[in-house]
Design an enzyme around this catalytic site. Structure first.
Site, mmCIF file in Angstrom:
data_model
loop_
_atom_site.group_PDB
_atom_site.id
_atom_site.type_symbol
_atom_site.label_atom_id
_atom_site.label_comp_id
_atom_site.label_asym_id
_atom_site.label_seq_id
_atom_site.Cartn_x
_atom_site.Cartn_y
_atom_site.Cartn_z
ATOM 1 N N GLY A 12 -29.910 57.919 -34.454
ATOM 2 C CA GLY A 12 -30.611 57.270 -35.558
ATOM 3 C C GLY A 12 -30.346 57.943 -36.884
ATOM 4 N N SER A 144 -45.106 60.014 -31.498
ATOM 5 C CA SER A 144 -45.928 59.345 -32.514
ATOM 6 C C SER A 144 -47.362 59.821 -32.376
ATOM 7 C CB SER A 144 -45.874 57.830 -32.326
ATOM 8 O OG SER A 144 -46.849 57.180 -33.132
ATOM 9 N N TYR A 157 -44.836 50.630 -27.833
ATOM 10 C CA TYR A 157 -44.266 51.748 -28.588
ATOM 11 C C TYR A 157 -45.035 53.040 -28.311
ATOM 12 C CZ TYR A 157 -42.667 54.455 -32.644
ATOM 13 O OH TYR A 157 -42.149 55.440 -33.463
ATOM 14 N N ALA A 160 -44.396 54.376 -24.802
ATOM 15 C CA ALA A 160 -43.101 55.060 -24.719
ATOM 16 C C ALA A 160 -43.179 56.450 -25.332
ATOM 17 C CB ALA A 160 -42.025 54.230 -25.423
ATOM 18 N N LYS A 161 -43.851 56.558 -26.467
ATOM 19 C CA LYS A 161 -43.949 57.851 -27.141
ATOM 20 C C LYS A 161 -44.842 58.819 -26.355
ATOM 21 C CE LYS A 161 -41.276 56.914 -30.598
ATOM 22 N NZ LYS A 161 -39.949 57.581 -30.723
#
Length: 275
Positions: A12, A144, A157, A160-161
């Site tokens: 990224g 996160s 999300y 997953a974090k």
């Protein structure tokens, strides 16, 4: 230089926090490889760095959910530079908007977990054999604050974090005897293109961010990509040689303390005590 001749892969790395990390690392002497799905932008960033005397490479498009693309970039990195010292797992994101129990589908769920969790593991599992062979490595994963302390609902999300935090702790435990460090960064509200899928740029988003910072962030401002890059540098350099298995919140105090305006007692609204 804190990373002189260290070999780093940054997923990224073509924009936002990843780009800031790539540029910070290059300025500290690292040889950086960008692994990104946006290959044209990645090449542009690499050219900017190389033009100023740094060393940055792109070995083609890297969708971190594609094992073959991940494997190719890792192998080309080792072929070109002999080893991999640092892995920054910055790639990830959401598809669009929030993911609540009212609107989420299992297709959405699988895609977001594939990108954020499986993509991260793809990179880690390809890089680890080379770090083990050297008896050294620094891995920085991105989680996160919303994983376990949500400010909004983004089920897939955040799930997953949360899993990445578990992966970080477990790998840190497993790999500590082999000289490999594994830590994570939990960004707070940071001004990056991440917000584009949630809200288009413009005056409305600017007002939203100003209000968000005043209400939620103890330091009273939105973070920048450079704020994240500084912490990633710490976790990737010798400055953190007695640190592994940790999560660092980078949110102007969010995740550790609350802002004055998020509690009535200390807020501007409380004219009884705060005169």
């Amino acid at each position: 230089m804190l990373l002189n001749q260290r070999i780093a892969i940054v997923t990224g790395g073509s924009n936002g926090m990843g780009e800031a990390i790539v540029k910070k690392f290059a300025s500290e002497g690292a040889i950086v490889v960008i692994a990104d799905i946006h290959v044209d932008r990645a090449i542009q960033v690499a050219n900017e760095i190389n033009a100023t005397g740094g060393t940055c490479k792109v070995f083609g498009k890297v969708d971190i959910t594609d094992k073959n693309q991940v494997q190719y970039t890792v192998q080309e990195t080792v072929k070109s530079f002999g080893r991999i010292d640092i892995l920054i797992n910055c790639a990830g994101g959401v598809l669009s908007g929030n993911g609540t129990s009212d609107n989420i589908t299992m297709d959405d769920w699988n895609k977001v977990l594939d990108l954020n969790l499986n993509g991260t593991m793809n990179m880690i599992l390809e890089v680890l054999p080379f770090m083990k062979a050297e008896g050294y490595g620094k891995i920085v994963n991105f989680t996160s604050m919303g994983a376990f302390n949500p400010y909004s609902t983004v089920l897939h999300y955040h799930a997953a974090k949360g899993a990445i935090e578990s992966v970080t702790a477990n790998l840190a435990f497993e790999l500590a005897p082999q000289g490999i460090y594994v830590n994570s960064v939990a960004p707070g509200p940071i001004r990056t293109t991440f917000w584009d899928k949630l809200m288009p740029p413009g005056e409305e988003r600017d007002r939203f961010m100003e209000n968000l910072a005043e209400k939620e962030v103890p330091l009273g401002r939105m973070g920048t990509a450079e704020d994240i890059a500084g912490v990633a540098l710490f976790l990737s350099s010798s400055l953190s040689d007695f640190v592994t298995g940790e999560k660092i919140n980078v949110g102007g105090g969010m995740g550790n303390i609350i802002s004055h305006n998020s509690t009535y007692l200390s807020s501007k609204e409380n004219s009884i005590i705060n005169k």
